[in-house]
Motif scaffolding. Structure first.
Motif, PDB file in Angstrom:
ATOM      1  N   VAL A  28       0.845  -1.207   0.000  1.00 13.40           N
ATOM      2  CA  VAL A  28       0.000   0.000   0.000  1.00 13.40           C
ATOM      3  C   VAL A  28       0.875   1.249   0.000  1.00 13.40           C
ATOM      4  CG1 VAL A  28      -1.644   1.332   1.374  1.00 13.40           C
ATOM      5  CG2 VAL A  28      -2.002  -1.101   1.040  1.00 13.40           C
ATOM      6  N   VAL A  29       1.890   1.258   0.845  1.00 15.60           N
ATOM      7  CA  VAL A  29       2.783   2.419   0.896  1.00 15.60           C
ATOM      8  C   VAL A  29       3.533   2.574  -0.424  1.00 15.60           C
ATOM      9  CG1 VAL A  29       4.841   3.379   2.012  1.00 15.60           C
ATOM     10  CG2 VAL A  29       3.011   2.427   3.395  1.00 15.60           C
ATOM     11  N   GLY A  30       3.942   1.465  -1.034  1.00 13.36           N
ATOM     12  CA  GLY A  30       4.623   1.522  -2.329  1.00 13.36           C
ATOM     13  C   GLY A  30       3.750   2.126  -3.417  1.00 13.36           C
ATOM     14  N   VAL A  31       2.497   1.694  -3.470  1.00 11.73           N
ATOM     15  CA  VAL A  31       1.556   2.256  -4.458  1.00 11.73           C
ATOM     16  C   VAL A  31       1.338   3.733  -4.175  1.00 11.73           C
ATOM     17  CG1 VAL A  31      -0.851   2.193  -5.232  1.00 11.73           C
ATOM     18  CG2 VAL A  31       0.436   0.071  -4.996  1.00 11.73           C
ATOM     19  N   TRP A  32       1.212   4.072  -2.899  1.00 14.90           N
ATOM     20  CA  TRP A  32       0.979   5.466  -2.542  1.00 14.90           C
ATOM     21  C   TRP A  32       2.169   6.334  -2.934  1.00 14.90           C
ATOM     22  CZ3 TRP A  32       2.873   9.265   0.695  1.00 14.90           C
ATOM     23  CH2 TRP A  32       2.011  10.335   0.942  1.00 14.90           C
ATOM     24  N   VAL A  33       3.387   5.872  -2.652  1.00 15.32           N
ATOM     25  CA  VAL A  33       4.593   6.638  -3.006  1.00 15.32           C
ATOM     26  C   VAL A  33       4.716   6.773  -4.519  1.00 15.32           C
ATOM     27  CG1 VAL A  33       7.124   6.576  -2.996  1.00 15.32           C
ATOM     28  CG2 VAL A  33       5.873   6.151  -0.895  1.00 15.32           C
ATOM     29  N   THR A  51       2.274   6.736  -6.760  1.00 13.00           N
ATOM     30  CA  THR A  51       1.248   7.679  -7.220  1.00 13.00           C
ATOM     31  C   THR A  51       1.646   9.114  -6.875  1.00 13.00           C
ATOM     32  OG1 THR A  51      -0.437   5.991  -6.885  1.00 13.00           O
ATOM     33  CG2 THR A  51      -1.205   8.257  -7.086  1.00 13.00           C
ATOM     34  N   TYR A  52       2.099   9.310  -5.667  1.00  8.18           N
ATOM     35  CA  TYR A  52       2.532  10.636  -5.215  1.00  8.18           C
ATOM     36  C   TYR A  52       3.689  11.138  -6.071  1.00  8.18           C
ATOM     37  CZ  TYR A  52       3.845  14.213  -1.748  1.00  8.18           C
ATOM     38  OH  TYR A  52       4.132  15.382  -1.108  1.00  8.18           O
ATOM     39  N   SER A  53       4.656  10.264  -6.335  1.00  2.00           N
ATOM     40  CA  SER A  53       5.815  10.649  -7.159  1.00  2.00           C
ATOM     41  C   SER A  53       5.395  10.980  -8.579  1.00  2.00           C
ATOM     42  CB  SER A  53       6.854   9.523  -7.167  1.00  2.00           C
ATOM     43  OG  SER A  53       7.332   9.292  -5.869  1.00  2.00           O
ATOM     44  N   ALA A  54       4.442  10.210  -9.135  1.00  2.00           N
ATOM     45  CA  ALA A  54       3.967  10.480 -10.494  1.00  2.00           C
ATOM     46  C   ALA A  54       3.287  11.851 -10.571  1.00  2.00           C
ATOM     47  CB  ALA A  54       3.007   9.379 -10.941  1.00  2.00           C
ATOM     48  N   MET A  55       2.523  12.181  -9.533  1.00  2.95           N
ATOM     49  CA  MET A  55       1.859  13.495  -9.536  1.00  2.95           C
ATOM     50  C   MET A  55       2.890  14.625  -9.428  1.00  2.95           C
ATOM     51  SD  MET A  55      -1.710  12.941  -7.413  1.00  2.95           S
ATOM     52  CE  MET A  55      -0.889  12.904  -5.860  1.00  2.95           C
ATOM     53  N   ILE A  56       3.903  14.427  -8.585  1.00  8.43           N
ATOM     54  CA  ILE A  56       4.953  15.442  -8.451  1.00  8.43           C
ATOM     55  C   ILE A  56       5.726  15.565  -9.763  1.00  8.43           C
ATOM     56  CG2 ILE A  56       7.108  16.013  -7.253  1.00  8.43           C
ATOM     57  CD1 ILE A  56       4.731  16.532  -5.521  1.00  8.43           C
ATOM     58  N   LEU A  57       6.026  14.418 -10.405  1.00  9.40           N
ATOM     59  CA  LEU A  57       6.745  14.426 -11.678  1.00  9.40           C
ATOM     60  C   LEU A  57       5.944  15.187 -12.743  1.00  9.40           C
ATOM     61  CD1 LEU A  57       9.158  13.524 -13.363  1.00  9.40           C
ATOM     62  CD2 LEU A  57       7.914  11.422 -13.876  1.00  9.40           C
ATOM     63  N   ALA A  58       4.625  14.951 -12.768  1.00  8.12           N
ATOM     64  CA  ALA A  58       3.782  15.675 -13.722  1.00  8.12           C
ATOM     65  C   ALA A  58       3.799  17.176 -13.436  1.00  8.12           C
ATOM     66  CB  ALA A  58       2.353  15.144 -13.662  1.00  8.12           C
ATOM     67  N   ALA A  59       3.761  17.538 -12.155  1.00  9.61           N
ATOM     68  CA  ALA A  59       3.783  18.961 -11.792  1.00  9.61           C
ATOM     69  C   ALA A  59       5.125  19.589 -12.136  1.00  9.61           C
ATOM     70  CB  ALA A  59       3.487  19.119 -10.299  1.00  9.61           C
ATOM     71  N   VAL A  60       6.226  18.842 -11.958  1.00 12.48           N
ATOM     72  CA  VAL A  60       7.561  19.363 -12.311  1.00 12.48           C
ATOM     73  C   VAL A  60       7.652  19.532 -13.821  1.00 12.48           C
ATOM     74  CG1 VAL A  60      10.016  18.743 -12.388  1.00 12.48           C
ATOM     75  CG2 VAL A  60       8.735  18.485 -10.263  1.00 12.48           C
ATOM     76  N   THR A  61       7.117  18.554 -14.568  1.00 12.05           N
ATOM     77  CA  THR A  61       7.147  18.622 -16.033  1.00 12.05           C
ATOM     78  C   THR A  61       6.387  19.850 -16.543  1.00 12.05           C
ATOM     79  OG1 THR A  61       7.245  16.221 -16.101  1.00 12.05           O
ATOM     80  CG2 THR A  61       6.646  17.334 -18.139  1.00 12.05           C
ATOM     81  N   MET A  62       5.285  20.176 -15.883  1.00 19.24           N
ATOM     82  CA  MET A  62       4.491  21.336 -16.292  1.00 19.24           C
ATOM     83  C   MET A  62       5.053  22.645 -15.746  1.00 19.24           C
ATOM     84  SD  MET A  62       0.559  20.093 -16.166  1.00 19.24           S
ATOM     85  CE  MET A  62       0.524  18.922 -14.848  1.00 19.24           C
ATOM     86  N   GLY A  63       6.075  22.546 -14.897  1.00 13.83           N
ATOM     87  CA  GLY A  63       6.695  23.757 -14.358  1.00 13.83           C
ATOM     88  C   GLY A  63       6.030  24.285 -13.102  1.00 13.83           C
ATOM     89  N   ALA A  64       5.115  23.519 -12.509  1.00 16.94           N
ATOM     90  CA  ALA A  64       4.432  23.981 -11.306  1.00 16.94           C
ATOM     91  C   ALA A  64       5.275  23.796 -10.045  1.00 16.94           C
ATOM     92  CB  ALA A  64       3.107  23.247 -11.142  1.00 16.94           C
ATOM     93  N   PHE A  65       6.173  22.818 -10.045  1.00 18.05           N
ATOM     94  CA  PHE A  65       7.048  22.535  -8.908  1.00 18.05           C
ATOM     95  C   PHE A  65       8.492  22.539  -9.361  1.00 18.05           C
ATOM     96  CE2 PHE A  65       3.630  19.883  -6.618  1.00 18.05           C
ATOM     97  CZ  PHE A  65       3.317  20.919  -5.767  1.00 18.05           C
TER      98      PHE A  65
END
Length: 143
Positions: free
Chosen positions: A85-90, A92-106
């Motif tokens: 569960v923690v692995g899936v959560w990490v 998913t969380y990392s994918a969202m952060i990666l998407a935000a970094v790619t878009m320049g939001a983070f």
């Protein structure tokens, strides 16, 4: 009132208290309102079971009949489930952060902090509780 046990798990505290109440022992569960997934219950000393001093010996005798002398071991099945569960959560969380970094939001450094998000994931701490049995409990010379 005397402390009979300090237990990490709320479930264990409720089960032990129910067993003692069924045997006629009055029990108060301290911290019963704290959920098992909150670290606060551990920080506050766990879930303490209190019994009247006059029933401490009887409660200790009941627990000695039930408690196993074997060494307690961690549930590896539960550990695997929690890690999944923690692995899936990490992930998913990392994918969202990666998407935000790619878009320049983070900033890119936010990716390095993503695994630390797992520290905020609530899990049920497992561990054997501390039992404070009456000194003369289990003494066969009293029988």
């Amino acid at each position: 009132m005397v402390v009979l046990a300090a237990l990490v798990s709320r479930i264990e505290a409720l089960v032990v208290a129910s067993m003692l109440e069924a045997a006629g022992v009055l029990v108060h569960i301290g911290g019963a309102g704290h959920a098992s997934v909150e670290i606060n219950s551990v920080a506050l000393g766990g879930h303490r079971l209190w019994v009247p001093a006059s029933q401490h010996l009887a409660a200790s005798e009941i627990l000695l009949e039930v408690l196993d002398d074997e060494e307690w071991s961690f549930s590896f099945g539960l550990r695997k489930a929690v890690l999944r569960v923690v692995g899936v959560w990490v992930a998913t969380y990392s994918a969202m952060i990666l998407a935000a970094v790619t878009m320049g939001a983070f900033p890119v450094s936010a990716l390095l902090l993503a695994p630390f998000g797992a520290l905020a994931f609530p899990v049920n701490p497992q561990g054997r509780g501390d039992y404070y049995l009456h000194p003369s409990a289990g003494d066969d010379s009293l029988a």
